[in-house]
Write a protein that holds these residues in place. Structure first.
Motif, PDB file in Angstrom:
ATOM      1  N   GLN A  36       0.506  -1.285  -0.125  1.00 51.32           N
ATOM      2  CA  GLN A  36       0.124  -0.086   0.032  1.00 51.32           C
ATOM      3  C   GLN A  36       0.892   1.168  -0.142  1.00 51.32           C
ATOM      4  O   GLN A  36       0.309   2.438  -0.647  1.00 51.32           O
ATOM      5  CB  GLN A  36      -1.031   0.051   1.218  1.00 51.32           C
ATOM      6  N   PRO A  40       2.928   1.236  -4.833  1.00 51.98           N
ATOM      7  CA  PRO A  40       2.288   2.517  -5.569  1.00 51.98           C
ATOM      8  C   PRO A  40       3.545   3.770  -5.772  1.00 51.98           C
ATOM      9  O   PRO A  40       3.224   4.315  -6.957  1.00 51.98           O
ATOM     10  CB  PRO A  40       1.319   3.105  -4.603  1.00 51.98           C
ATOM     11  N   TRP A 169      -2.354   4.194  -4.286  1.00 56.46           N
ATOM     12  CA  TRP A 169      -2.849   3.824  -5.584  1.00 56.46           C
ATOM     13  C   TRP A 169      -3.858   4.628  -6.161  1.00 56.46           C
ATOM     14  O   TRP A 169      -4.299   4.555  -7.349  1.00 56.46           O
ATOM     15  CB  TRP A 169      -3.539   2.378  -5.160  1.00 56.46           C
ATOM     16  N   VAL A 172      -2.082   6.649  -8.381  1.00 57.71           N
ATOM     17  CA  VAL A 172      -1.877   5.961  -9.739  1.00 57.71           C
ATOM     18  C   VAL A 172      -2.744   5.633 -10.606  1.00 57.71           C
ATOM     19  O   VAL A 172      -2.883   5.902 -11.863  1.00 57.71           O
ATOM     20  CB  VAL A 172      -1.212   4.263  -9.279  1.00 57.71           C
ATOM     21  N   GLU A 173      -3.974   5.413  -9.982  1.00 60.97           N
ATOM     22  CA  GLU A 173      -5.123   5.052 -10.731  1.00 60.97           C
ATOM     23  C   GLU A 173      -5.681   6.350 -11.682  1.00 60.97           C
ATOM     24  O   GLU A 173      -6.312   6.342 -12.408  1.00 60.97           O
ATOM     25  CB  GLU A 173      -6.331   4.677  -9.748  1.00 60.97           C
TER      26      GLU A 173
END
Length: 315
Positions: A36, A40, A169, A172-173
């Protein structure tokens, strides 16, 4: 290797085997820290470096200017103005929407520079105009930061120097679709961009629409830089240096021949800089933009000295 090293660093430090086990085993005591927090950061660094490299390649080849890059054309600064405004004024823009807002700022700043330089491609002229727009954007950022609280100033300070810290994340998304689409469009444009490096007249003779190709390439470069700036800040010199290093590695100046090497070099550059920023004053962590600037400035001087005859001929 760079990614594995990054997974091992932090508190606690892990060996390569333990880091990989923690990555794939949900029951491992350090799985959350590795999956986590550290993973990332590695993925975002690779994606951002690749995108900045491609952005720099497009701008340098389409403008036939070896020192063109989003940071010298005001693109990153324009994105920073919008992002700082959103953060300080608490406009409540979701992370997934922030790249759209940053893109608007990047395109406005980039358009101002392109309008100001007109048809000239003299590197020093472009650099001066870009520096002027970047300075104006920097002034706007300072003015906006002055409206914020002390907490805003600290977070914006790290953002404006470029940082991969505390990214997850969600970040990143938010940027991955932009970067994937942008790099794909850049690949589709690479043949036409290469034609522009031969001169506008030759490109016209080859059937390439010069204006549309130049506008499309600059727009794609702005999208890539803005997406990165929206979550990592204006990371300097990765876009500028990656194409030059890729050309040296490949032994070619052809846009198409070096195209897929550039994102690899860009990713390696940014990931290496991130490791340096984490290790040089450990346990204190520097913004990654400090490391890229310390490496980028002398490298830029060497590039300019090595290409002095070419730059003189471009005036």
């Amino acid at each position: 290797m760079l990614g594995l090293t990054a997974l091992c660093l932090g508190e606690p430090r892990l060996g390569p085997g333990s880091a990989l086990t923690a990555l794939v085993d949900p029951g491992h005591p350090w799985h959350v820290a590795v999956w986590q927090v550290r993973t990332p950061r590695v993925v975002l660094g690779a994606l951002a470096g690749a995108a900045l490299g491609v952005s720099g390649l497009l701008l340098q080849d389409v403008l036939r200017n070896p020192i063109a890059g989003p940071e010298l054309l005001g693109v990153s600064s324009g994105a920073a103005v919008v992002t700082a405004t959103v953060v300080v004024l608490g406009l409540g823009v979701p992370v997934v929407v922030l790249p759209y807002a940053a893109l608007a700022g990047a395109l406005v700043a980039g358009a101002l520079v392109l309008l100001a330089i007109g048809r000239t491609r003299a590197p020093d002229h472009v650099a001066l105009v870009g520096a002027a727009v970047s300075a104006a954007c920097g002034g706007l950022v300072v003015a906006v930061v002055g409206l914020g609280t002390q907490g805003d100033v600290v977070s914006l300070f790290r953002y404006l120097l470029g940082s991969l810290a505390a990214r997850g994340w969600t970040h990143v998304e938010a940027v991955a679709p932009w970067l994937v689409v942008g790099i794909t469009l850049a690949a589709l444009l690479s043949r036409r961009v290469e034609a522009l490096t031969l001169g506008d007249e030759v490109a016209v003779g080859l059937g390439v629409p010069v204006v549309r190709t130049r506008v499309a390439a600059v727009a794609v470069a702005a999208v890539l830089a803005a997406a990165v700036a929206s979550v990592c800040g204006p990371v300097a010199f990765v876009a500028l240096l990656s194409p030059h290093l890729a050309r040296r590695i490949c032994g070619s100046v052809s846009t198409r021949r070096v195209f897929w090497s550039v994102p690899v070099v860009g990713a390696a550059l940014l990931m290496s800089a991130d490791l340096v920023s984490r290790l040089v004053l450990y346990p204190v962590e520097l913004p990654v933009g400090v490391a890229t600037t310390l490496v980028g400035v002398p490298s830029l001087v060497l590039v300019l000295r090595g290409r002095a005859p070419e730059l003189a001929g471009s005036r």
